[in-house]
Design a protein around this motif. Structure first.
Motif, PDB file in Angstrom:
ATOM      1  N   MET A   1       0.841  -1.201   0.000  1.00  0.00           N
ATOM      2  CA  MET A   1       0.000   0.000   0.000  1.00  0.00           C
ATOM      3  C   MET A   1       0.875   1.250   0.000  1.00  0.00           C
ATOM      4  O   MET A   1       1.876   1.330   0.696  1.00  0.00           O
ATOM      5  CB  MET A   1      -0.911   0.012   1.230  1.00  0.00           C
ATOM      6  N   LYS A   2       0.452   2.246  -0.797  1.00  0.00           N
ATOM      7  CA  LYS A   2       1.118   3.547  -0.844  1.00  0.00           C
ATOM      8  C   LYS A   2       0.136   4.556  -0.271  1.00  0.00           C
ATOM      9  O   LYS A   2      -0.921   4.809  -0.867  1.00  0.00           O
ATOM     10  CB  LYS A   2       1.518   3.886  -2.270  1.00  0.00           C
ATOM     11  N   ILE A   3       0.462   5.119   0.888  1.00  0.00           N
ATOM     12  CA  ILE A   3      -0.499   5.902   1.656  1.00  0.00           C
ATOM     13  C   ILE A   3       0.040   7.299   1.952  1.00  0.00           C
ATOM     14  O   ILE A   3       1.156   7.452   2.459  1.00  0.00           O
ATOM     15  CB  ILE A   3      -0.843   5.195   2.993  1.00  0.00           C
ATOM     16  N   VAL A   4      -0.766   8.311   1.629  1.00  0.00           N
ATOM     17  CA  VAL A   4      -0.479   9.692   2.002  1.00  0.00           C
ATOM     18  C   VAL A   4      -1.199   9.974   3.319  1.00  0.00           C
ATOM     19  O   VAL A   4      -2.364   9.609   3.485  1.00  0.00           O
ATOM     20  CB  VAL A   4      -0.974  10.678   0.924  1.00  0.00           C
ATOM     21  N   ILE A   5      -0.527  10.625   4.261  1.00  0.00           N
ATOM     22  CA  ILE A   5      -1.140  10.920   5.561  1.00  0.00           C
ATOM     23  C   ILE A   5      -0.969  12.397   5.882  1.00  0.00           C
ATOM     24  O   ILE A   5       0.144  12.923   5.874  1.00  0.00           O
ATOM     25  CB  ILE A   5      -0.520  10.079   6.690  1.00  0.00           C
ATOM     26  N   THR A   6      -2.078  13.079   6.166  1.00  0.00           N
ATOM     27  CA  THR A   6      -2.028  14.449   6.662  1.00  0.00           C
ATOM     28  C   THR A   6      -2.268  14.433   8.169  1.00  0.00           C
ATOM     29  O   THR A   6      -2.842  13.477   8.703  1.00  0.00           O
ATOM     30  CB  THR A   6      -3.097  15.324   5.993  1.00  0.00           C
ATOM     31  N   LEU A  61      -4.142   5.563  -1.420  1.00  0.00           N
ATOM     32  CA  LEU A  61      -5.152   6.293  -0.642  1.00  0.00           C
ATOM     33  C   LEU A  61      -4.515   7.421   0.139  1.00  0.00           C
ATOM     34  O   LEU A  61      -3.299   7.442   0.384  1.00  0.00           O
ATOM     35  CB  LEU A  61      -5.940   5.360   0.286  1.00  0.00           C
ATOM     36  N   LEU A  62      -5.377   8.362   0.538  1.00  0.00           N
ATOM     37  CA  LEU A  62      -4.957   9.474   1.382  1.00  0.00           C
ATOM     38  C   LEU A  62      -5.754   9.422   2.670  1.00  0.00           C
ATOM     39  O   LEU A  62      -6.985   9.418   2.642  1.00  0.00           O
ATOM     40  CB  LEU A  62      -5.169  10.814   0.674  1.00  0.00           C
ATOM     41  N   ALA A  63      -5.068   9.375   3.792  1.00  0.00           N
ATOM     42  CA  ALA A  63      -5.710   9.382   5.106  1.00  0.00           C
ATOM     43  C   ALA A  63      -5.627  10.803   5.656  1.00  0.00           C
ATOM     44  O   ALA A  63      -4.541  11.279   6.006  1.00  0.00           O
ATOM     45  CB  ALA A  63      -5.023   8.397   6.041  1.00  0.00           C
ATOM     46  N   HIS A  64      -6.779  11.478   5.706  1.00  0.00           N
ATOM     47  CA  HIS A  64      -6.809  12.885   6.114  1.00  0.00           C
ATOM     48  C   HIS A  64      -7.118  12.982   7.605  1.00  0.00           C
ATOM     49  O   HIS A  64      -8.278  12.990   8.021  1.00  0.00           O
ATOM     50  CB  HIS A  64      -7.853  13.641   5.287  1.00  0.00           C
ATOM     51  N   LEU A  65      -6.052  13.075   8.404  1.00  0.00           N
ATOM     52  CA  LEU A  65      -6.196  13.200   9.852  1.00  0.00           C
ATOM     53  C   LEU A  65      -6.220  14.650  10.303  1.00  0.00           C
ATOM     54  O   LEU A  65      -6.654  14.950  11.413  1.00  0.00           O
ATOM     55  CB  LEU A  65      -5.049  12.488  10.577  1.00  0.00           C
ATOM     56  N   ALA A  66      -5.699  15.553   9.469  1.00  0.00           N
ATOM     57  CA  ALA A  66      -5.580  16.951   9.861  1.00  0.00           C
ATOM     58  C   ALA A  66      -6.950  17.534  10.203  1.00  0.00           C
ATOM     59  O   ALA A  66      -7.903  17.388   9.440  1.00  0.00           O
ATOM     60  CB  ALA A  66      -4.939  17.756   8.734  1.00  0.00           C
ATOM     61  N   ALA A  67      -7.037  18.188  11.363  1.00  0.00           N
ATOM     62  CA  ALA A  67      -8.323  18.745  11.802  1.00  0.00           C
ATOM     63  C   ALA A  67      -8.093  19.718  12.942  1.00  0.00           C
ATOM     64  O   ALA A  67      -7.045  19.713  13.594  1.00  0.00           O
ATOM     65  CB  ALA A  67      -9.267  17.634  12.251  1.00  0.00           C
TER      66      ALA A  67
END
Length: 398
Positions: A1-6, A61-67
């Motif tokens: 898996m290639k994952i972008v994480i914010t 996929l992109l996992a958007h944790l930024a909040a």
């Protein structure tokens, strides 16, 4: 898996990034302060939001944790700018980069429509805005997260000896939903499958919590035994009334689908004329309901004999209402959503929200939400709402 994480420098990010890296995922960490990210995760590739489009081509996929989280003092507009505006901008950048899946990290607080905090409102609005797009996205609703350490209000446990904190955490986890960080990492590595209409829920299995299991079962047994001992006279009166008001048995026994999909016999006071076909209540004409049955259904006294099912450990006080074997669409949806990991209940979350079996998709979504929110506290709230008259049960056909 290639994952972008914010948002990877927050508590959840610090817990799941090492797990994903250890599992062999190729990561790209995105944020407004690349230097801070590099100091936190030496050796891992970093990008700014502006540079993400070019760097993230070909990622899965992109996992958007930024909040903006609920521990920050800000106006509603401030929460909207970050939790809605920034989320949609990041979603668009993911689309431009050709990323196949967007995962919006949200909170179970957003599932409560009565929660009008700036945080919960902005998270609800973000989920609705994402659902309105044509991008392949999923909103992941999470309870309190724990991993190597505890975060948020649970961070006080980090000061205690490990054994003592673990015991105390078991008690706390019986009262509130929680999820282990490893489950989040596994979810991302599996491609973040959405369960319902772009939504997914992760949580620890409450039936694996010894405190939850012991307290819930003790309360249910006490309730069932007390009901039989104190209200045997009411059972007798209702049985006589049902028998004399229309021909047929006073107690109605019917096969229902229970935990793990196994059949069991469910008992109720009969509310319909004998010989009524076996089908969902919403498919039965109102004319099939007796006058005594209308009273029993309105007051919910028809459910009283199910205390016997509680004694037999076939039902709980609170849980998804058991359906008939002929309701195949509902059974298939509930099976896919792991609803049958729970025992059925005399009352439930869907029932107090006036969601009945006439809409299998919506009912299953509420059952899945209940599973995500399940705790001793939430069960108590459902029981109180039931005793106060919330929910009218399954409606008959018009």
């Amino acid at each position: 898996m290639k994952i972008v994480i914010t948002g990877c420098t927050g508590f959840v990010g610090r817990e799941i990034v090492p797990l994903l890296a250890a599992a062999g995922a190729e990561l790209l960490l995105v944020g407004r302060d690349p230097d801070k990210i590099s100091k936190t995760y030496p050796g891992l590739p970093v990008a700014t939001y502006e540079g993400m489009v070019e760097r993230a081509h070909g990622f899965d996929l992109l996992a958007h944790l930024a909040a903006l989280n609920n521990n920050v003092a800000a106006s509603l507009e401030g929460f909207r700018q970050v939790n809605v505006g920034m989320t949609l901008t990041t979603l668009e950048r993911a689309r431009l980069a050709g990323i196949g899946r967007f995962v919006h990290f949200s909170t179970i607080h957003a599932l409560d429509e009565k929660n009008m905090s700036h945080y919960a409102r902005s998270k609800r609005e973000a989920a609705a805005a994402i659902a309105a797009t044509d991008i392949k996205a999923v909103t992941l609703f999470l309870p309190a997260v724990y991993g190597r350490q505890w975060g948020g209000k649970l961070s006080v446990l980090n000061r205690l000896p490990r054994r003592g904190s673990a015991m105390l955490f078991t008690a706390v986890a019986a009262l509130k939903p929680v999820v282990e960080a490893r489950k989040i990492a596994d979810f991302l590595m599996d491609g973040a499958p959405a369960t319902f209409g772009g939504e997914a829920y992760l949580h620890d299995d409450k039936d694996q919590n010894t405190v939850f299991r012991a307290v819930k079962r003790s309360v249910e047994l006490t309730f069932a035994i007390a009901t039989l001992l104190l209200f045997w006279w009411l059972f007798t009166i209702l049985w006589v009334c049902v028998r004399t008001q229309s021909p047929g048995p006073g107690i109605f026994a019917q096969s229902r689908i229970g935990r793990f999909g196994e059949l069991f016999t469910c008992y109720k006071f009969r509310t319909m004329v004998s010989g009524t076909r076996q089908s969902g209540t919403h498919e039965i004409s109102e004319s099939a309901v007796t006058s005594m049955g209308r009273f029993l259904r309105k007051t919910k006294l028809d459910e009283l004999p199910q205390v016997w099912n509680i004694l037999r450990n076939e039902m709980s006080l609170v849980g998804p209402r058991p359906c008939l074997p002929v309701q195949t669409e509902l059974i298939e949806r509930r099976t896919a959503a792991s609803v049958y990991q729970m025992k059925p209940g005399i009352t439930g979350y869907a029932q107090i929200c006036d969601v009945d079996m006439s809409d299998p998709a919506r009912l299953t979504a509420y059952d899945a939400r209940y599973n995500a929110l399940r705790s001793l506290t939430f069960d108590f709230e459902i029981l109180i709402a039931t005793f106060l008259g919330r929910g009218q049960g399954d409606r008959t056909a018009q």
